[in-house]
Design a protein around this motif. Structure first.
Motif, PDB file in Angstrom:
ATOM      1  N   ARG A  26       0.853  -1.201  -0.115  1.00 59.16           N
ATOM      2  CA  ARG A  26      -0.013  -0.172  -0.035  1.00 59.16           C
ATOM      3  C   ARG A  26       1.114   1.461  -0.149  1.00 59.16           C
ATOM      4  O   ARG A  26       0.435   2.126  -0.451  1.00 59.16           O
ATOM      5  CB  ARG A  26      -0.883  -0.009   1.201  1.00 59.16           C
ATOM      6  CG  ARG A  26      -1.854  -1.273   1.104  1.00 59.16           C
ATOM      7  CD  ARG A  26      -2.596  -1.317   0.008  1.00 59.16           C
ATOM      8  NE  ARG A  26      -3.926  -0.439   0.008  1.00 59.16           N
ATOM      9  CZ  ARG A  26      -4.461   0.156  -1.054  1.00 59.16           C
ATOM     10  NH1 ARG A  26      -4.222  -0.473  -2.241  1.00 59.16           N
ATOM     11  NH2 ARG A  26      -5.347   0.965  -0.823  1.00 59.16           N
ATOM     12  N   LYS A  27       1.991   1.140   0.671  1.00 59.34           N
ATOM     13  CA  LYS A  27       2.819   2.350   0.521  1.00 59.34           C
ATOM     14  C   LYS A  27       3.514   2.603  -0.631  1.00 59.34           C
ATOM     15  O   LYS A  27       3.711   3.589  -1.214  1.00 59.34           O
ATOM     16  CB  LYS A  27       3.856   2.366   1.692  1.00 59.34           C
ATOM     17  CG  LYS A  27       3.427   2.472   3.113  1.00 59.34           C
ATOM     18  CD  LYS A  27       4.692   2.437   4.153  1.00 59.34           C
ATOM     19  CE  LYS A  27       5.472   3.390   3.977  1.00 59.34           C
ATOM     20  NZ  LYS A  27       6.623   3.368   5.203  1.00 59.34           N
ATOM     21  N   GLN A  28       3.979   1.502  -1.124  1.00 61.07           N
ATOM     22  CA  GLN A  28       4.424   1.555  -2.593  1.00 61.07           C
ATOM     23  C   GLN A  28       3.260   2.180  -3.613  1.00 61.07           C
ATOM     24  O   GLN A  28       3.965   2.873  -4.666  1.00 61.07           O
ATOM     25  CB  GLN A  28       4.820   0.205  -3.085  1.00 61.07           C
ATOM     26  CG  GLN A  28       6.148  -0.369  -2.411  1.00 61.07           C
ATOM     27  CD  GLN A  28       6.744  -1.520  -2.821  1.00 61.07           C
ATOM     28  OE1 GLN A  28       5.894  -2.428  -3.508  1.00 61.07           O
ATOM     29  NE2 GLN A  28       7.721  -2.389  -2.386  1.00 61.07           N
ATOM     30  N   ALA A  29       2.322   1.984  -3.327  1.00 62.21           N
ATOM     31  CA  ALA A  29       1.138   2.358  -4.169  1.00 62.21           C
ATOM     32  C   ALA A  29       0.981   4.073  -3.866  1.00 62.21           C
ATOM     33  O   ALA A  29       0.053   4.677  -4.516  1.00 62.21           O
ATOM     34  CB  ALA A  29      -0.083   1.810  -4.022  1.00 62.21           C
ATOM     35  N   GLU A  61       5.134  -3.547  19.204  1.00 67.23           N
ATOM     36  CA  GLU A  61       5.361  -4.389  18.003  1.00 67.23           C
ATOM     37  C   GLU A  61       5.769  -3.523  16.748  1.00 67.23           C
ATOM     38  O   GLU A  61       5.416  -2.360  16.673  1.00 67.23           O
ATOM     39  CB  GLU A  61       3.949  -4.871  17.310  1.00 67.23           C
ATOM     40  CG  GLU A  61       3.270  -5.866  18.413  1.00 67.23           C
ATOM     41  CD  GLU A  61       1.826  -6.204  17.941  1.00 67.23           C
ATOM     42  OE1 GLU A  61       1.395  -5.759  16.811  1.00 67.23           O
ATOM     43  OE2 GLU A  61       1.102  -6.910  18.670  1.00 67.23           O
ATOM     44  N   PRO A  62       6.749  -3.962  16.129  1.00 65.65           N
ATOM     45  CA  PRO A  62       7.442  -3.366  14.722  1.00 65.65           C
ATOM     46  C   PRO A  62       6.388  -3.148  13.519  1.00 65.65           C
ATOM     47  O   PRO A  62       5.671  -3.738  13.636  1.00 65.65           O
ATOM     48  CB  PRO A  62       8.596  -4.420  14.323  1.00 65.65           C
ATOM     49  CG  PRO A  62       8.194  -5.564  14.883  1.00 65.65           C
ATOM     50  CD  PRO A  62       7.366  -5.331  15.987  1.00 65.65           C
ATOM     51  N   THR A  63       6.539  -2.037  13.139  1.00 61.72           N
ATOM     52  CA  THR A  63       5.695  -1.501  11.979  1.00 61.72           C
ATOM     53  C   THR A  63       6.374  -0.948  10.901  1.00 61.72           C
ATOM     54  O   THR A  63       7.342  -0.141  11.249  1.00 61.72           O
ATOM     55  CB  THR A  63       4.283  -0.902  12.582  1.00 61.72           C
ATOM     56  OG1 THR A  63       3.338  -0.555  11.403  1.00 61.72           O
ATOM     57  CG2 THR A  63       4.797   0.258  13.176  1.00 61.72           C
ATOM     58  N   MET A  64       5.888  -1.059   9.512  1.00 60.31           N
ATOM     59  CA  MET A  64       6.378  -0.324   8.602  1.00 60.31           C
ATOM     60  C   MET A  64       5.508   1.024   8.162  1.00 60.31           C
ATOM     61  O   MET A  64       5.693   1.533   7.118  1.00 60.31           O
ATOM     62  CB  MET A  64       6.606  -1.123   7.286  1.00 60.31           C
ATOM     63  CG  MET A  64       7.585  -2.326   7.491  1.00 60.31           C
ATOM     64  SD  MET A  64       7.421  -3.353   6.165  1.00 60.31           S
ATOM     65  CE  MET A  64       7.825  -2.245   4.872  1.00 60.31           C
ATOM     66  N   ALA A  65       4.559   1.261   9.337  1.00 56.35           N
ATOM     67  CA  ALA A  65       3.533   2.195   8.867  1.00 56.35           C
ATOM     68  C   ALA A  65       4.226   3.584   8.984  1.00 56.35           C
ATOM     69  O   ALA A  65       5.311   3.898   9.597  1.00 56.35           O
ATOM     70  CB  ALA A  65       2.609   2.242   9.696  1.00 56.35           C
ATOM     71  N   ASP A  66       3.329   4.693   8.370  1.00 50.97           N
ATOM     72  CA  ASP A  66       4.103   6.020   8.658  1.00 50.97           C
ATOM     73  C   ASP A  66       3.775   6.738   9.927  1.00 50.97           C
ATOM     74  O   ASP A  66       4.281   7.340  10.419  1.00 50.97           O
ATOM     75  CB  ASP A  66       3.397   6.901   7.310  1.00 50.97           C
ATOM     76  CG  ASP A  66       3.797   6.412   6.125  1.00 50.97           C
ATOM     77  OD1 ASP A  66       4.901   6.329   5.734  1.00 50.97           O
ATOM     78  OD2 ASP A  66       2.943   6.045   5.155  1.00 50.97           O
ATOM     79  N   VAL A  67       2.480   6.388  10.354  1.00 51.95           N
ATOM     80  CA  VAL A  67       2.061   6.909  11.690  1.00 51.95           C
ATOM     81  C   VAL A  67       1.631   5.813  12.689  1.00 51.95           C
ATOM     82  O   VAL A  67       0.747   4.825  12.004  1.00 51.95           O
ATOM     83  CB  VAL A  67       1.080   7.965  11.534  1.00 51.95           C
ATOM     84  CG1 VAL A  67       0.553   8.367  13.092  1.00 51.95           C
ATOM     85  CG2 VAL A  67       1.371   8.795  10.607  1.00 51.95           C
ATOM     86  N   THR A  68       2.196   5.465  14.070  1.00 50.68           N
ATOM     87  CA  THR A  68       1.614   4.370  14.629  1.00 50.68           C
ATOM     88  C   THR A  68       1.339   4.774  15.884  1.00 50.68           C
ATOM     89  O   THR A  68       1.985   5.659  16.498  1.00 50.68           O
ATOM     90  CB  THR A  68       2.877   3.522  14.933  1.00 50.68           C
ATOM     91  OG1 THR A  68       3.317   2.884  13.496  1.00 50.68           O
ATOM     92  CG2 THR A  68       2.696   1.871  15.503  1.00 50.68           C
TER      93      THR A  68
END
Length: 89
Positions: free
Chosen positions: A5-8, A20-27
């Protein structure tokens, strides 16, 4: 799913349980227990309203006990849209 979704070009938010680790922009953390998650959920959703995220993700929640209330609120906030990532994701 988040990486795709980020690549989109979308900005992604994530509700997580503690560290928990995340690749999100905002956590935002819901804490370490479902009881804590129930207490923090509305505040976290209001905080996301103040961001520019396009989508918000949360790990699977088994709708049992207090978790049922958390699940129902998230389900309503998502307009009933639940994403089930593929096994490879």
């Amino acid at each position: 799913v988040i990486e795709e979704r980020k690549q989109a070009g979308l900005r992604i938010g994530a509700l997580v349980f503690d560290e928990e680790p995340t690749m999100a922009d905002v956590t935002y953390s819901l804490g370490t227990s479902m009881e804590m998650a129930a207490q923090r959920l509305y505040d976290a959703l209001r905080r996301f309203d103040e961001t520019d995220v396009d989508e918000i993700y949360v790990n699977k929640i088994e709708p049992v006990g207090v978790a049922l209330a958390v699940y129902n609120r998230l389900y309503k906030a998502a307009g009933g849209k639940v994403v089930h990532p593929t096994k490879d994701a």
